[in-house]
Design a protein around this motif. Structure first.
Motif, PDB file in Angstrom:
ATOM      1  N   MET A   1      -5.540  -2.238  -1.605  1.00 16.92           N
ATOM      2  CA  MET A   1      -6.058  -2.897  -2.586  1.00 16.92           C
ATOM      3  C   MET A   1      -6.831  -2.245  -3.250  1.00 16.92           C
ATOM      4  O   MET A   1      -7.004  -0.813  -3.039  1.00 16.92           O
ATOM      5  CB  MET A   1      -6.956  -3.983  -1.719  1.00 16.92           C
TER       6      MET A   1
ATOM      7  N   ASP B   1      -6.479  -3.456   5.535  1.00 15.25           N
ATOM      8  CA  ASP B   1      -5.822  -3.094   4.053  1.00 15.25           C
ATOM      9  C   ASP B   1      -4.792  -2.260   4.535  1.00 15.25           C
ATOM     10  O   ASP B   1      -5.014  -0.807   4.330  1.00 15.25           O
ATOM     11  CB  ASP B   1      -6.900  -2.727   3.159  1.00 15.25           C
TER      12      ASP B   1
ATOM     13  N   GLU C   1       1.300   0.279  -3.108  1.00 13.34           N
ATOM     14  CA  GLU C   1       0.215  -0.586  -3.909  1.00 13.34           C
ATOM     15  C   GLU C   1      -0.846   0.621  -4.236  1.00 13.34           C
ATOM     16  O   GLU C   1      -1.269   0.615  -5.146  1.00 13.34           O
ATOM     17  CB  GLU C   1      -0.367  -1.623  -3.016  1.00 13.34           C
ATOM     18  N   GLU C   2      -1.151   1.222  -3.199  1.00 10.61           N
ATOM     19  CA  GLU C   2      -2.438   2.246  -3.296  1.00 10.61           C
ATOM     20  C   GLU C   2      -2.267   3.377  -4.344  1.00 10.61           C
ATOM     21  O   GLU C   2      -0.953   3.867  -4.153  1.00 10.61           O
ATOM     22  CB  GLU C   2      -2.814   2.861  -2.145  1.00 10.61           C
TER      23      GLU C   2
ATOM     24  N   TRP D   1     -13.716  -0.886   3.704  1.00  7.59           N
ATOM     25  CA  TRP D   1     -12.757  -0.846   2.955  1.00  7.59           C
ATOM     26  C   TRP D   1     -12.540   0.596   2.704  1.00  7.59           C
ATOM     27  O   TRP D   1     -13.411   1.395   2.040  1.00  7.59           O
ATOM     28  CB  TRP D   1     -13.039  -1.454   1.503  1.00  7.59           C
ATOM     29  N   HIS D   2     -11.217   1.225   2.768  1.00  8.54           N
ATOM     30  CA  HIS D   2     -10.969   2.483   2.747  1.00  8.54           C
ATOM     31  C   HIS D   2     -11.894   3.526   3.270  1.00  8.54           C
ATOM     32  O   HIS D   2     -12.213   4.439   2.590  1.00  8.54           O
ATOM     33  CB  HIS D   2     -10.746   2.886   1.086  1.00  8.54           C
TER      34      HIS D   2
HETATM   35 ZN   LIG Z   1      -6.439  -0.592  -0.401  1.00  8.95          ZN
END
Ligand SMILES: [Zn+2]
Length: 310
Positions: free
Chosen positions: A1, A137, A170-171, A281-282
């Motif tokens: 994402m 993710d 995607e990343e 996230w990440h």
């Molecule tokens: Zn991501």
């Protein structure tokens, strides 16, 4: 994402709430199955996420891990009743030079050739940690999409054709751009445009496993599909878990919008240890213990109800 790149407010987004789905545009050739996502399907989806993360970590794009993950997903699709599952390997320019990517695709033929796409990316952000799980993710939407595909495949012929795709790349490696990030979605969107495919809806799922689920529908989504998602959530009793977001989120739905297809992103971009925080996230904290079967079930219910209404 991907990060949020700007904020905006749109009256249009409010207005389209009242447009809604268009359930009766396509003549029904025969009775179509009403798709229902039950609690046990959420449990199965979480089981899929767990199995996927354990079998396919790490799985950063442009690595052997991503190729193994694609193979794992293809085999799962075939085992789950989608015998036409394939790996679509293609090359694309990246900051690391030209690299190979591997989308995993399957089709569930419908009564109509008009197509609904259900999408999740399966790669993980690189450079986080050696055994970065990426449980939310990209594990959450990947495990859910496997269960959605299985359910739809065993439920009889749907009204519209369903195309399932697990997207690679995607990343981004450095920063999002024409040659960095969204590789799988850009490739598939361009292919569908060249084939002149009639697409009813592109539904992207991303980061939808967080125990504290609040799906945001970013401003850069097709208005009628945002409205459709809200209406579906009303029908399933999940309206408190989804709302409109007036900012822009760059995710796999964007190349489809760019190609002229209607698309929406179902994403919860507050993934952290407190409301409004995104500090898992990440980071290495994006682990399986942060997810819940109920959150996967909420998203599954909304997506299936969207399909029922489209
Ligand atoms: Zn991501």
């Amino acid at each position: 994402m991907s990060p949020i790149i700007r904020y905006s407010f749109s009256l249009l987004a409010v207005c389209v709430l009242f447009v809604g789905c268009s359930p009766n545009e396509t003549p029904m050739l025969k009775e179509t199955p009403r798709l229902v996502f039950k609690t046990e399907h959420g449990i199965q989806a979480l089981s899929n996420v767990t199995a996927f993360v354990h079998a396919c970590t790490p799985r950063d794009a442009m690595t052997p891990g991503a190729e193994r993950a694609a193979q794992w997903l293809k085999e799962k699709l075939i085992a789950n009743g989608l015998p036409n599952a394939t790996i679509q390997t293609f090359k694309d320019k990246t900051p690391l030079g030209e690299q190979a990517f591997h989308n995993v695709e399957a089709i569930i033929p419908g009564q109509s050739q008009k197509t609904i796409l259900l999408l999740s990316h399966f790669d993980t952000k690189s450079g986080i940690s050696p055994r970065f799980q990426g449980a939310n993710d990209s594990g959450s939407s990947t495990g859910l999409l496997l269960e959605l595909a299985r359910l739809i495949a065993v439920s009889g012929t749907p009204r519209h054709t369903l195309q399932i795709a697990f997207l690679d790349g995607e990343e981004c490696k450095i920063d999002f751009g024409a040659q960095d990030g969204l590789h799988g979605s850009r490739h598939l969107a361009n292919k569908l445009r060249q084939e002149k495919r009639e697409v009813v809806a592109v539904i992207v799922m991303d980061m939808i496993g967080d125990r504290d689920l609040h799906i945001q529908l970013p401003h850069n989504s097709t208005g009628a599909l945002r409205a459709c998602a809200l209406r579906a959530a009303d029908t399933t009793g999940d309206r408190t878990h989804i709302g409109l977001y007036d900012g822009v989120i760059l995710d796999d739905h964007q190349p489809f919008l760019d190609a002229g297809f209607p698309a929406v992103d179902l994403i919860d971009f507050n993934y952290g240890n407190a409301p409004g925080e995104n500090n898992f996230w990440h980071t290495p904290k994006d682990t399986l213990d942060k997810l819940s079967a109920e959150s996967l079930a909420i998203t599954g219910r909304i997506v299936l109800e969207m399909i029922n209404q489209l």
